[in-house]
Design an enzyme around this catalytic site. Sequence first.
Site, PDB file in Angstrom:
ATOM      1  N   ASP A  64       1.006  -1.269   0.048  1.00 54.84           N
ATOM      2  CA  ASP A  64       0.021   0.045   0.159  1.00 54.84           C
ATOM      3  C   ASP A  64       0.832   1.135   0.129  1.00 54.84           C
ATOM      4  OD1 ASP A  64      -1.754   2.156   0.374  1.00 54.84           O
ATOM      5  OD2 ASP A  64      -2.832   1.189   2.073  1.00 54.84           O
ATOM      6  N   TYR A 158     -11.909  17.040 -14.406  1.00 59.92           N
ATOM      7  CA  TYR A 158     -10.570  16.449 -13.713  1.00 59.92           C
ATOM      8  C   TYR A 158     -10.137  17.196 -12.417  1.00 59.92           C
ATOM      9  CZ  TYR A 158      -6.426  13.696 -14.689  1.00 59.92           C
ATOM     10  OH  TYR A 158      -5.262  12.828 -14.466  1.00 59.92           O
ATOM     11  N   LYS A 165      -1.636  16.121 -10.939  1.00 57.77           N
ATOM     12  CA  LYS A 165      -0.764  15.824 -12.032  1.00 57.77           C
ATOM     13  C   LYS A 165       0.352  16.860 -12.354  1.00 57.77           C
ATOM     14  CE  LYS A 165      -2.459  11.545 -13.419  1.00 57.77           C
ATOM     15  NZ  LYS A 165      -1.557  10.313 -13.046  1.00 57.77           N
ATOM     16  N   LEU A 197     -10.082   0.816 -15.622  1.00 59.09           N
ATOM     17  CA  LEU A 197     -10.944   0.881 -14.350  1.00 59.09           C
ATOM     18  C   LEU A 197     -11.520   2.613 -13.690  1.00 59.09           C
ATOM     19  CD1 LEU A 197     -12.771  -0.830 -12.465  1.00 59.09           C
ATOM     20  CD2 LEU A 197     -10.604  -0.776 -11.008  1.00 59.09           C
TER      21      LEU A 197
HETATM   22  O1  0WE Z   1      -6.003  10.312 -14.483  1.00 62.41           O
HETATM   23  C1  0WE Z   1      -7.132   9.752 -14.958  1.00 62.41           C
HETATM   24  C2  0WE Z   1      -8.047   9.127 -13.749  1.00 62.41           C
HETATM   25  C3  0WE Z   1      -7.964   9.453 -12.366  1.00 62.41           C
HETATM   26  C4  0WE Z   1      -8.772   9.168 -11.538  1.00 62.41           C
HETATM   27  C5  0WE Z   1      -9.771   8.559 -11.622  1.00 62.41           C
HETATM   28  C6  0WE Z   1     -11.005   8.094 -10.444  1.00 62.41           C
HETATM   29  C7  0WE Z   1     -12.131   7.483 -10.803  1.00 62.41           C
HETATM   30  C8  0WE Z   1     -12.884   6.772  -9.858  1.00 62.41           C
HETATM   31  C9  0WE Z   1      -8.431   9.103  -9.913  1.00 62.41           C
HETATM   32  N1  0WE Z   1      -9.413   9.018  -9.011  1.00 62.41           N
HETATM   33  C10 0WE Z   1     -10.357   8.149  -9.276  1.00 62.41           C
HETATM   34  N2  0WE Z   1     -11.407   7.969  -8.258  1.00 62.41           N
HETATM   35  C11 0WE Z   1     -12.586   7.337  -8.286  1.00 62.41           C
HETATM   36  O2  0WE Z   1     -13.268   6.971  -7.641  1.00 62.41           O
HETATM   37  N3  0WE Z   1      -7.199   9.762 -15.829  1.00 62.41           N
HETATM   38  C12 0WE Z   1      -6.626  10.475 -16.885  1.00 62.41           C
HETATM   39  C13 0WE Z   1      -8.697   9.301 -16.507  1.00 62.41           C
HETATM   40  C14 0WE Z   1      -9.688  10.454 -16.383  1.00 62.41           C
HETATM   41  O3  0WE Z   1     -10.561  10.685 -15.311  1.00 62.41           O
HETATM   42  C15 0WE Z   1     -11.189  11.634 -15.326  1.00 62.41           C
HETATM   43  C16 0WE Z   1     -10.778  12.548 -16.662  1.00 62.41           C
HETATM   44  C17 0WE Z   1     -10.141  11.391 -17.597  1.00 62.41           C
HETATM   45  C18 0WE Z   1      -9.649  11.716 -18.780  1.00 62.41           C
HETATM   46  C19 0WE Z   1     -11.997  12.248 -14.531  1.00 62.41           C
HETATM   47  C20 0WE Z   1     -12.672  13.446 -14.728  1.00 62.41           C
HETATM   48  C21 0WE Z   1     -12.583  13.637 -16.009  1.00 62.41           C
HETATM   49  C22 0WE Z   1     -11.686  13.310 -17.342  1.00 62.41           C
END
Ligand code: 0WE
Length: 258
Positions: A64, A158, A165, A197
Amino acid sequence: MDLNGKSGVILGVANKYSIAWAIAEAARAAGARLAFNYQNERLAQSVKELVNDGCPGSICLPCDLGDDDQIDAFFAEVGHQFGGKLDFLVHSVAFANREDLAGRFVDTSRNGFNLALEVSAYTLVAAARRAAPLMEAAGGGAIITMTYFGAEKVIKNYNVMGVAKAALEASVRYLAADLGAQAIRVNAISAGPVKTLAARGISGFSSMLTIAAERAPLKRNVDPREIAQTAIFLASDGGSGITGETLYVDGGYNIIGL
Ligand code: 0WE
């Protein structure tokens, strides 16, 4: 693009759709020996099954990344298993509370902000510090993390992940400056959106994929295998002159203004 004789750690496999898993498959095909983490006993079974199936002979250990003692134990065991040496580390880890990935960024709570930055940015620093002595013993190494365009331009919903990031990308530069003298390179891959996921269940994600494909110069989304090949390049001797960079694997999306 050859990783024969090299050993690597892959952090952040959740299931077969994980970007970390695509990188693992490509690294194995390139000849690497691999070690994986799983976050807890709930995820142990599924990660172990995936690894035993797709990457037999790999090491699979609990870690973890929110717990320094577990990170210490993980890298101690990896060092033990890999003869005190490590050639590359892939960090593909992020988390924000779901409620912080919708609505207005201005409403982000202190806890939500801290959680997103700790899991998504600090864990790279924590892992890099433990990996560095093993990489120095190997005569150098490569650290690769995953980022997204939302670090630099506002992407609807986001929100706090964009800030996390941005911290991750800055961390890549500071780590690259610190570790360069030990021939350890640190880079980020900024991938276009991929159905993982983490992306599933984000409202409007499918239309984001469509719009990204329409606007990108290549007129399509990227395949996780393309992201993986870029990670292999960075981990291989072909990437020997590159450090502190963010490389885009987004079909060119980021270059378009209007
Ligand atoms: O970095 C990511 C995903 C990051 C992420 C996604 C989740 C969804 C489920 C971090 N934490 C969580 N927590 C949860 O409970 N991406 C680049 C994919 C992503 O995520 C988004 C995006 C994109 C593209 C969220 C909102 C808008 C666009």
